[in-house]
Design an enzyme around this catalytic site. Structure first.
Site: not given
Ligand code: DQA
Length: 146
Positions: A10-11, A18, A23, A72, A75, A96, A98, A105
């Site tokens: 998501p996102n 964003r 990011y 990735n 959340a 994984e 990020h 954070r």
């Molecule tokens: C994320 C870190 C997550 O905590 C966050 O919710 C994201 C992006 C990252 O790539 O740093 O959506 O996965």
């Protein structure tokens, strides 16, 4: 040809727009073009969804098709037992990733349901964490005829 999948949760469709201070300014589409140029012998299958079940369905569809997954989960990393179960169920080595350093954070980002099911994790190295994961699969995947 090494087939791997990048799965973004998501996102992450809003990369570049964003919270760019966290990011970065690059869209994932732009970055993916760079990855394709950088790794001409790797076929990168890419999927993004804001919907948990769709991510799981896509992961199931990876069975028998890819040698590695770069995940990735956004959340969902911090909330989804279902995604963690999917990583175990499909039995494809998964890394994984990020973009941000989740351990530096908010407290709630310090839990990952996925981490223990993965080969390893890359966090906080920016968008190029995906390239580092691709390189890992190049170096560590045994392909027929290699
Ligand atoms: C994320 C870190 C997550 O905590 C966050 O919710 C994201 C992006 C990252 O790539 O740093 O959506 O996965």
């Amino acid at each position: 040809m090494l087939h791997i999948a990048i799965i973004n949760g998501p996102n992450l469709n809003l990369l570049g727009v964003r919270e760019p201070e966290i990011y970065g300014h690059q869209s994932f589409e732009q970055y993916l073009n760079q990855l394709a140029e950088r790794f001409p012998l790797v076929h990168i299958h890419c999927h993004q969804s804001n919907v948990e079940g769709e991510l799981i369905n896509y992961m199931h569809g990876c069975m028998g098709k890819v040698k590695g997954i770069i995940l990735n989960a956004g959340a969902y990393t911090h909330t989804s037992i279902a995604l963690a179960d999917a990583v175990t169920a499909i039995n494809i080595p998964t890394i994984e990733v990020h973009i941000s350093n989740v351990l530096a954070r908010e407290e709630y980002r310090k839990t990952s349901y996925i981490a223990s099911k993965c080969v390893g994790a890359i966090s906080g190295l920016g968008i190029d964490g995906y390239a580092l994961a691709v390189q890992y699969f190049i170096d560590n995947t045994i392909l027929p005829g290699k």
